[in-house]
Design a protein around this motif. Sequence first.
Motif, PDB file in Angstrom:
ATOM      1  N   THR A 175      10.627  13.708 -11.057  1.00 41.59           N
ATOM      2  CA  THR A 175      11.443  13.811 -12.268  1.00 41.59           C
ATOM      3  C   THR A 175      10.878  12.810 -13.278  1.00 41.59           C
ATOM      4  O   THR A 175      10.071  11.933 -12.932  1.00 41.59           O
ATOM      5  CB  THR A 175      12.915  13.458 -11.992  1.00 41.59           C
ATOM      6  N   HIS A 176      11.331  12.905 -14.508  1.00 44.13           N
ATOM      7  CA  HIS A 176      10.891  11.951 -15.529  1.00 44.13           C
ATOM      8  C   HIS A 176      11.263  10.529 -15.116  1.00 44.13           C
ATOM      9  O   HIS A 176      10.467   9.602 -15.262  1.00 44.13           O
ATOM     10  CB  HIS A 176      11.505  12.301 -16.887  1.00 44.13           C
ATOM     11  N   GLU A 177      12.469  10.358 -14.588  1.00 49.56           N
ATOM     12  CA  GLU A 177      12.912   9.025 -14.164  1.00 49.56           C
ATOM     13  C   GLU A 177      12.047   8.491 -13.030  1.00 49.56           C
ATOM     14  O   GLU A 177      11.656   7.318 -13.033  1.00 49.56           O
ATOM     15  CB  GLU A 177      14.377   9.058 -13.722  1.00 49.56           C
ATOM     16  N   GLN A 178      11.716   9.328 -12.058  1.00 47.91           N
ATOM     17  CA  GLN A 178      10.876   8.888 -10.947  1.00 47.91           C
ATOM     18  C   GLN A 178       9.479   8.495 -11.432  1.00 47.91           C
ATOM     19  O   GLN A 178       8.920   7.494 -10.985  1.00 47.91           O
ATOM     20  CB  GLN A 178      10.778   9.987  -9.892  1.00 47.91           C
ATOM     21  N   TYR A 179       8.946   9.279 -12.342  1.00 49.02           N
ATOM     22  CA  TYR A 179       7.633   8.985 -12.913  1.00 49.02           C
ATOM     23  C   TYR A 179       7.661   7.632 -13.633  1.00 49.02           C
ATOM     24  O   TYR A 179       6.761   6.806 -13.472  1.00 49.02           O
ATOM     25  CB  TYR A 179       7.235  10.102 -13.876  1.00 49.02           C
ATOM     26  N   ALA A 180       8.710   7.404 -14.414  1.00 45.84           N
ATOM     27  CA  ALA A 180       8.847   6.143 -15.146  1.00 45.84           C
ATOM     28  C   ALA A 180       8.984   4.962 -14.178  1.00 45.84           C
ATOM     29  O   ALA A 180       8.368   3.909 -14.380  1.00 45.84           O
ATOM     30  CB  ALA A 180      10.043   6.202 -16.093  1.00 45.84           C
ATOM     31  N   LEU A 181       9.771   5.129 -13.118  1.00 47.54           N
ATOM     32  CA  LEU A 181       9.945   4.057 -12.136  1.00 47.54           C
ATOM     33  C   LEU A 181       8.629   3.719 -11.447  1.00 47.54           C
ATOM     34  O   LEU A 181       8.308   2.541 -11.240  1.00 47.54           O
ATOM     35  CB  LEU A 181      10.991   4.445 -11.091  1.00 47.54           C
ATOM     36  N   ARG A 182       7.858   4.742 -11.108  1.00 49.95           N
ATOM     37  CA  ARG A 182       6.565   4.500 -10.466  1.00 49.95           C
ATOM     38  C   ARG A 182       5.637   3.770 -11.435  1.00 49.95           C
ATOM     39  O   ARG A 182       4.904   2.857 -11.049  1.00 49.95           O
ATOM     40  CB  ARG A 182       5.945   5.812  -9.992  1.00 49.95           C
ATOM     41  N   ASP A 193       0.848  -1.188   0.000  1.00 51.53           N
ATOM     42  CA  ASP A 193       0.000   0.000   0.000  1.00 51.53           C
ATOM     43  C   ASP A 193       0.884   1.238   0.000  1.00 51.53           C
ATOM     44  O   ASP A 193       1.478   1.578   1.019  1.00 51.53           O
ATOM     45  CB  ASP A 193      -0.918  -0.012   1.228  1.00 51.53           C
ATOM     46  N   ASP A 194       0.991   1.876  -1.153  1.00 52.34           N
ATOM     47  CA  ASP A 194       1.803   3.088  -1.277  1.00 52.34           C
ATOM     48  C   ASP A 194       0.901   4.312  -1.299  1.00 52.34           C
ATOM     49  O   ASP A 194       0.133   4.492  -2.246  1.00 52.34           O
ATOM     50  CB  ASP A 194       2.608   3.079  -2.578  1.00 52.34           C
TER      51      ASP A 194
END
Length: 116
Positions: free
Chosen positions: A60-67, A50-51
């Motif tokens: 950032t773009h990288e964080q968005y992609a990782l999520r 549960d996040d």
Amino acid sequence: MVDQERYDLYRAESKVLAAIGEQVDAQVGPVTVRLPRAVAEAAVAAWERDDPDDELGEETHEQYALRGQAGDLALIGLAISEDGRWEGEEVVVDLHVHSAGAAWLQAAEVGRVGRT
């Protein structure tokens, strides 16, 4: 202004890509895969986690992609939880083509499979 024209072209091309996606969706059913127990259990754990989204700030773009990749993994975990069949040290599960494709794209990104 040239950049805007280029993005107008990209926008039009994205509509063509969506039209192709409609055809793929109509023609491709679930993809049956066998997964080793360790990765199957990790996918289920991602689904069960549960996040809270309210704690995330600007990404950032990288964080968005990782999520997004974590979300794709969680959807595979959901499929395993609901419909997976355990056969010894493997699970057999039917994945939506999007989930199978997302997993394949990530493997290609890190060099584990070849791009065709």
